[in-house]
Write a protein that holds these residues in place. Structure first.
Motif, PDB file in Angstrom:
ATOM      1  N   MET A   1       0.831  -1.213   0.000  1.00  0.00           N
ATOM      2  CA  MET A   1       0.000   0.000   0.000  1.00  0.00           C
ATOM      3  C   MET A   1       0.862   1.258   0.000  1.00  0.00           C
ATOM      4  N   MET A   2       2.005   1.222   0.706  1.00  0.00           N
ATOM      5  CA  MET A   2       2.909   2.372   0.724  1.00  0.00           C
ATOM      6  C   MET A   2       3.479   2.625  -0.666  1.00  0.00           C
ATOM      7  N   GLY A   3       3.868   1.571  -1.376  1.00  0.00           N
ATOM      8  CA  GLY A   3       4.409   1.721  -2.725  1.00  0.00           C
ATOM      9  C   GLY A   3       3.390   2.308  -3.681  1.00  0.00           C
ATOM     10  N   LEU A   4       2.168   1.793  -3.626  1.00  0.00           N
ATOM     11  CA  LEU A   4       1.085   2.313  -4.474  1.00  0.00           C
ATOM     12  C   LEU A   4       0.854   3.793  -4.181  1.00  0.00           C
ATOM     13  N   ALA A   5       0.768   4.152  -2.907  1.00  0.00           N
ATOM     14  CA  ALA A   5       0.534   5.546  -2.513  1.00  0.00           C
ATOM     15  C   ALA A   5       1.669   6.444  -2.999  1.00  0.00           C
TER      16      ALA A   5
ATOM     17  N   CYS B   1      -9.008 -10.056  -2.166  1.00  0.00           N
ATOM     18  CA  CYS B   1      -9.414 -10.432  -3.527  1.00  0.00           C
ATOM     19  C   CYS B   1      -9.897  -9.237  -4.347  1.00  0.00           C
ATOM     20  N   ALA B   2      -9.603  -8.020  -3.907  1.00  0.00           N
ATOM     21  CA  ALA B   2     -10.084  -6.822  -4.611  1.00  0.00           C
ATOM     22  C   ALA B   2      -8.912  -5.920  -4.987  1.00  0.00           C
ATOM     23  N   ASP B   3      -9.062  -5.204  -6.088  1.00  0.00           N
ATOM     24  CA  ASP B   3      -8.052  -4.232  -6.492  1.00  0.00           C
ATOM     25  C   ASP B   3      -7.922  -3.147  -5.432  1.00  0.00           C
ATOM     26  N   LEU B   4      -6.731  -2.568  -5.352  1.00  0.00           N
ATOM     27  CA  LEU B   4      -6.522  -1.358  -4.560  1.00  0.00           C
ATOM     28  C   LEU B   4      -6.531  -0.170  -5.520  1.00  0.00           C
ATOM     29  N   VAL B   5      -7.183   0.900  -5.124  1.00  0.00           N
ATOM     30  CA  VAL B   5      -7.245   2.116  -5.934  1.00  0.00           C
ATOM     31  C   VAL B   5      -6.702   3.265  -5.094  1.00  0.00           C
ATOM     32  N   ALA B   6      -5.742   3.984  -5.650  1.00  0.00           N
ATOM     33  CA  ALA B   6      -5.149   5.139  -4.969  1.00  0.00           C
ATOM     34  C   ALA B   6      -5.587   6.416  -5.676  1.00  0.00           C
ATOM     35  N   GLU B   7      -6.131   7.344  -4.896  1.00  0.00           N
ATOM     36  CA  GLU B   7      -6.550   8.661  -5.396  1.00  0.00           C
ATOM     37  C   GLU B   7      -5.628   9.695  -4.766  1.00  0.00           C
ATOM     38  N   ALA B   8      -4.748  10.296  -5.579  1.00  0.00           N
ATOM     39  CA  ALA B   8      -3.744  11.237  -5.067  1.00  0.00           C
ATOM     40  C   ALA B   8      -4.004  12.643  -5.587  1.00  0.00           C
ATOM     41  N   ARG B   9      -3.664  13.616  -4.739  1.00  0.00           N
ATOM     42  CA  ARG B   9      -3.733  15.016  -5.180  1.00  0.00           C
ATOM     43  C   ARG B   9      -2.645  15.795  -4.472  1.00  0.00           C
ATOM     44  N   MET B  10      -2.118  16.760  -5.168  1.00  0.00           N
ATOM     45  CA  MET B  10      -1.083  17.605  -4.595  1.00  0.00           C
ATOM     46  C   MET B  10      -1.736  18.693  -3.753  1.00  0.00           C
ATOM     47  N   LEU B  11      -1.213  18.879  -2.550  1.00  0.00           N
ATOM     48  CA  LEU B  11      -1.701  19.918  -1.657  1.00  0.00           C
ATOM     49  C   LEU B  11      -0.937  21.217  -1.873  1.00  0.00           C
ATOM     50  N   LYS B  12       0.372  21.089  -2.152  1.00  0.00           N
ATOM     51  CA  LYS B  12       1.213  22.262  -2.378  1.00  0.00           C
ATOM     52  C   LYS B  12       2.404  21.840  -3.221  1.00  0.00           C
TER      53      LYS B  12
ATOM     54  N   GLU C   1     -15.089   3.624   1.906  1.00  0.00           N
ATOM     55  CA  GLU C   1     -14.215   4.051   2.996  1.00  0.00           C
ATOM     56  C   GLU C   1     -12.766   3.681   2.665  1.00  0.00           C
ATOM     57  N   PRO C   2     -11.829   4.602   2.867  1.00  0.00           N
ATOM     58  CA  PRO C   2     -10.433   4.286   2.564  1.00  0.00           C
ATOM     59  C   PRO C   2      -9.858   3.254   3.523  1.00  0.00           C
ATOM     60  N   VAL C   3      -8.916   2.454   2.994  1.00  0.00           N
ATOM     61  CA  VAL C   3      -8.202   1.489   3.828  1.00  0.00           C
ATOM     62  C   VAL C   3      -6.878   2.070   4.319  1.00  0.00           C
ATOM     63  N   ALA C   4      -6.417   3.138   3.666  1.00  0.00           N
ATOM     64  CA  ALA C   4      -5.190   3.820   4.088  1.00  0.00           C
ATOM     65  C   ALA C   4      -5.228   5.265   3.601  1.00  0.00           C
ATOM     66  N   GLN C   5      -4.483   6.108   4.326  1.00  0.00           N
ATOM     67  CA  GLN C   5      -4.339   7.521   3.959  1.00  0.00           C
ATOM     68  C   GLN C   5      -2.886   7.876   4.197  1.00  0.00           C
ATOM     69  N   ALA C   6      -2.291   8.602   3.243  1.00  0.00           N
ATOM     70  CA  ALA C   6      -0.889   8.996   3.395  1.00  0.00           C
ATOM     71  C   ALA C   6      -0.697  10.444   2.975  1.00  0.00           C
ATOM     72  N   THR C   7       0.260  11.083   3.632  1.00  0.00           N
ATOM     73  CA  THR C   7       0.749  12.400   3.235  1.00  0.00           C
ATOM     74  C   THR C   7       2.209  12.201   2.869  1.00  0.00           C
TER      75      THR C   7
END
Length: 137
Positions: A56-60, A94-105, A124-130
């Motif tokens: 999940m960290m690599g995908l994010a 058994c499900a795909d992971l989808v990462a939605e990223a956006r730049m804050l600054k 609901e998200p399974v993980a959140q990263a900054t």
């Protein structure tokens, strides 16, 4: 309009980061945003049948890198300088992971982005990263 289109970003990643395929497929980009999908397989699972944290960290991380490049262009040496992740829920094995990223600054030397990782079509998200990227001069 993003600095790099989806096609240009995929071409850039293929050439400069071919190992990135293991972290997912870039599906969509916009100005300062990116969406990636990872088809989860047995190689992504840890004991207990859940997706491992490093996966999940690599995908994010790659999703935020792609979002950053839509703003700054093809800069191969932009590198992660900080990554903080919270694992919120157990993703489905058994499900795909989808990462939605956006730049804050995005500044001259640093870019800060946020990414939410979802399992399958879950709301609901399974993980959140900054994630912070150092941008070379």
């Amino acid at each position: 309009m993003p600095v790099l289109s989806l096609e240009q970003l995929n071409s850039f990643l293929s050439e400069h980061f071919p190992q990135g395929d293991q972290y997912g497929v870039l599906e969509e980009v916009g100005p300062g945003s990116a969406r990636m999908r990872l088809s989860v397989s047995d190689q992504h699972l840890r004991p207990g049948g859940t997706v491992s944290g490093p996966v999940m960290m690599g995908l994010a991380d790659v999703a935020v890198y792609a979002a950053l490049l839509t703003r700054i262009g093809a800069v191969p040496l932009a590198v992660t300088s900080n990554l903080n992740i919270s694992f919120l829920r157990k993703p489905k094995a058994c499900a795909d992971l989808v990462a939605e990223a956006r730049m804050l600054k995005v500044g001259r030397s640093l870019g800060v982005g946020e990414v939410y990782v979802y399992s399958g079509d879950g709301a609901e998200p399974v993980a959140q990263a900054t994630i912070t990227y150092a941008i070379p001069r």
